[in-house]
Design an enzyme around this catalytic site. Structure first.
Site, PDB file in Angstrom:
ATOM      1  N   HIS A 144      41.132  32.749  46.056  1.00 16.84           N
ATOM      2  CA  HIS A 144      41.768  31.329  45.689  1.00 16.84           C
ATOM      3  C   HIS A 144      42.722  31.316  44.812  1.00 16.84           C
ATOM      4  O   HIS A 144      43.320  32.509  44.002  1.00 16.84           O
ATOM      5  CB  HIS A 144      40.622  30.685  44.992  1.00 16.84           C
ATOM      6  N   ASP A 146      43.994  29.582  42.639  1.00 23.72           N
ATOM      7  CA  ASP A 146      43.706  28.937  41.084  1.00 23.72           C
ATOM      8  C   ASP A 146      44.482  28.837  40.334  1.00 23.72           C
ATOM      9  O   ASP A 146      44.835  28.945  39.003  1.00 23.72           O
ATOM     10  CB  ASP A 146      42.579  30.115  40.025  1.00 23.72           C
ATOM     11  N   HIS A 159      38.525  26.135  36.229  1.00 21.85           N
ATOM     12  CA  HIS A 159      38.677  27.950  36.624  1.00 21.85           C
ATOM     13  C   HIS A 159      39.156  27.328  38.347  1.00 21.85           C
ATOM     14  O   HIS A 159      39.388  28.422  38.629  1.00 21.85           O
ATOM     15  CB  HIS A 159      36.968  28.108  37.616  1.00 21.85           C
ATOM     16  N   ASP A 248      38.820  38.705  40.072  1.00 19.57           N
ATOM     17  CA  ASP A 248      37.199  37.539  41.043  1.00 19.57           C
ATOM     18  C   ASP A 248      36.764  38.043  42.461  1.00 19.57           C
ATOM     19  O   ASP A 248      37.801  38.063  43.397  1.00 19.57           O
ATOM     20  CB  ASP A 248      38.029  35.645  41.687  1.00 19.57           C
ATOM     21  N   ASP A 250      35.261  37.547  44.004  1.00 26.49           N
ATOM     22  CA  ASP A 250      34.848  36.597  45.511  1.00 26.49           C
ATOM     23  C   ASP A 250      36.165  37.118  46.454  1.00 26.49           C
ATOM     24  O   ASP A 250      36.283  36.099  47.343  1.00 26.49           O
ATOM     25  CB  ASP A 250      34.716  34.520  45.201  1.00 26.49           C
ATOM     26  N   GLU A 293      33.584  35.744  38.326  1.00 28.64           N
ATOM     27  CA  GLU A 293      32.880  34.768  38.830  1.00 28.64           C
ATOM     28  C   GLU A 293      31.884  35.644  39.696  1.00 28.64           C
ATOM     29  O   GLU A 293      31.196  35.647  40.792  1.00 28.64           O
ATOM     30  CB  GLU A 293      33.959  34.383  40.038  1.00 28.64           C
TER      31      GLU A 293
HETATM   32  N1  LIG Z   1      37.636  30.468  40.521  1.00 32.52           N
HETATM   33  C1  LIG Z   1      37.454  30.520  41.654  1.00 32.52           C
HETATM   34  N2  LIG Z   1      36.791  30.630  42.618  1.00 32.52           N
HETATM   35  N3  LIG Z   1      38.412  29.767  42.186  1.00 32.52           N
HETATM   36  C2  LIG Z   1      37.580  28.101  43.062  1.00 32.52           C
HETATM   37  C3  LIG Z   1      38.443  27.445  43.203  1.00 32.52           C
HETATM   38  C4  LIG Z   1      38.338  26.184  43.692  1.00 32.52           C
HETATM   39  C5  LIG Z   1      39.583  25.377  44.191  1.00 32.52           C
HETATM   40  N4  LIG Z   1      40.661  25.344  44.217  1.00 32.52           N
HETATM   41  C6  LIG Z   1      39.284  24.332  43.211  1.00 32.52           C
HETATM   42  O1  LIG Z   1      40.362  24.455  42.420  1.00 32.52           O
HETATM   43  O2  LIG Z   1      38.520  23.805  42.458  1.00 32.52           O
HETATM   44 MN   LIG Z   2      38.718  32.727  41.048  1.00 32.44          MN
HETATM   45 MN   LIG Z   3      37.767  32.527  43.421  1.00 28.43          MN
END
Ligand SMILES: NC(=[NH2+])NCCC[C@H](N)C(=O)O
Ligand SMILES: [Mn+2]
Ligand SMILES: [Mn+2]
Length: 323
Positions: A144, A146, A159, A248, A250, A293
């Protein structure tokens, strides 16, 4: 075998490691990331950093939950969920990280959800400015971006917003949540590089485009290979710039890191993640690292896998080598 002396262009005490364990999950809605620092430490990370990689550890021995900072009442503000809690925690974290970085040591922060990067990056950015008179770069490895502003975010989860506050795309007045963030704690969008993106919101795409942000998506990784992507990413930053790496978990494919709140398929292999960390270490410019995360309470069976993947990334960024 003796570990080689650690070479770093921007740390006055490159063998010293400041560790901050942040047990915080308030930047998103799923409980569990507060347990990650302990899980990472218990799986042997701290011992490996001390015994194998020969760092002197500066660690208060605590996982900070910042309970004393939690407001009784925390209604949404500008569409943000838990704005006062996240603001208070990141403000406190910012000064913890700042103190380590000001003293010239490397700062490792174990999260926690990614909202904590508001604290870590603001802390290192300020210390690096004061100590070296330079602006640092940030490599943000993530599925993402972010970079939502409170107004573009669909979820309201902070986040998904840290980069907008850190770059000043989102700002707030003094007395409001995140009003504590000052110019010397921010980074410029031109010094930000993303790797691993594959789930970017529509509003975020516009922000990235309008600001000319350097970003390598999974498409770029597929096209060029991770080796070329790292050459391009580090080339963009240049050799003479301190780097803060915000990783992160993920960013990794859920096959390697399933226990995370917002998993997205089609991600980096663990080896590609380790390679990114190794390349950033090799620059000799890395001054701080966040690993965020990891959520051991999700995907019970994958939790240990995810923790191991996280440990591996950290070791590689701190100089572990295959040979
Ligand atoms: N740090 C992360 N895993 N961020 C996920 C963000 C997902 C989505 N773009 C949001 O703003 O809610
Ligand atoms: Mn992130
Ligand atoms: Mn992420």
């Amino acid at each position: 075998m003796d570990a080689p002396t650690i070479q770093n262009k921007f740390l006055s005490k490159p063998n010293e490691l400041g560790l901050v364990a942040v047990g915080f999950s308030g930047g998103q809605c799923k409980p569990g990331t507060e347990a990650a620092p302990m899980a990472l430490i218990e799986s042997g990370l701290v011992d490996q950093l001390k015994d194998d990689l020969k760092y002197s550890l500066y660690y208060d021995g605590k996982v900070h939950a910042y309970g004393e900072l939690m407001p009784d009442d925390d209604p949404d503000y500008r569409n943000m969920k838990k704005p006062r809690a996240v603001s208070a925690v990141t403000k406190q974290l910012s000064s913890q990280v700042y103190e380590h970085a000001r003293d010239g040591r490397f700062v490792l922060t174990l999260g926690g959800d990614h909202s904590i990067a508001i604290g870590t990056i603001s802390g290192t950015a300020k210390a690096i400015r004061e100590r070296l008179g330079r602006e640092m770069a940030v490599i943000w490895v993530d599925a993402h971006a972010d970079i939502n502003t409170p107004e573009t975010s669909d979820s309201g989860n902070i986040h998904g917003m840290p980069v907008s506050f850190l770059t000043g795309l989102a700002k707030e007045s003094e007395d409001k949540p995140f009003g504590w963030l000052k110019e010397e704690q921010r980074i410029s969008v031109s010094k930000l590089v993303y790797i691993g993106l594959r789930d970017v919101d529509r509003g975020e795409k516009k922000i990235l485009r309008d600001n000319g942000v350097k970003a390598f998506s999974m498409h770029d990784v597929d096209r060029h290979g991770i080796g070329k992507v790292m050459d391009m990413a580090l080339g963009w930053i240049g050799r003479d710039t301190p780097i803060h790496l915000s990783f992160d978990v993920d960013a990794l494919d859920p096959m390697w890191a399933p226990s995370t709140g917002t998993p997205v398929r089609g991600g980096l292999t663990l080896r590609e993640g380790d390679f990114i960390a190794e390349c950033v270490h090799e620059t000799g410019s890395l001054v701080a690292l966040d690993l965020v995360e990891v959520n051991p309470s999700l995907e019970e069976h994958g939790a240990q896998e995810t923790v191991r993947a996280g440990c591996s990334i950290v070791r590689c960024a701190l100089g572990d080598t295959l040979l």
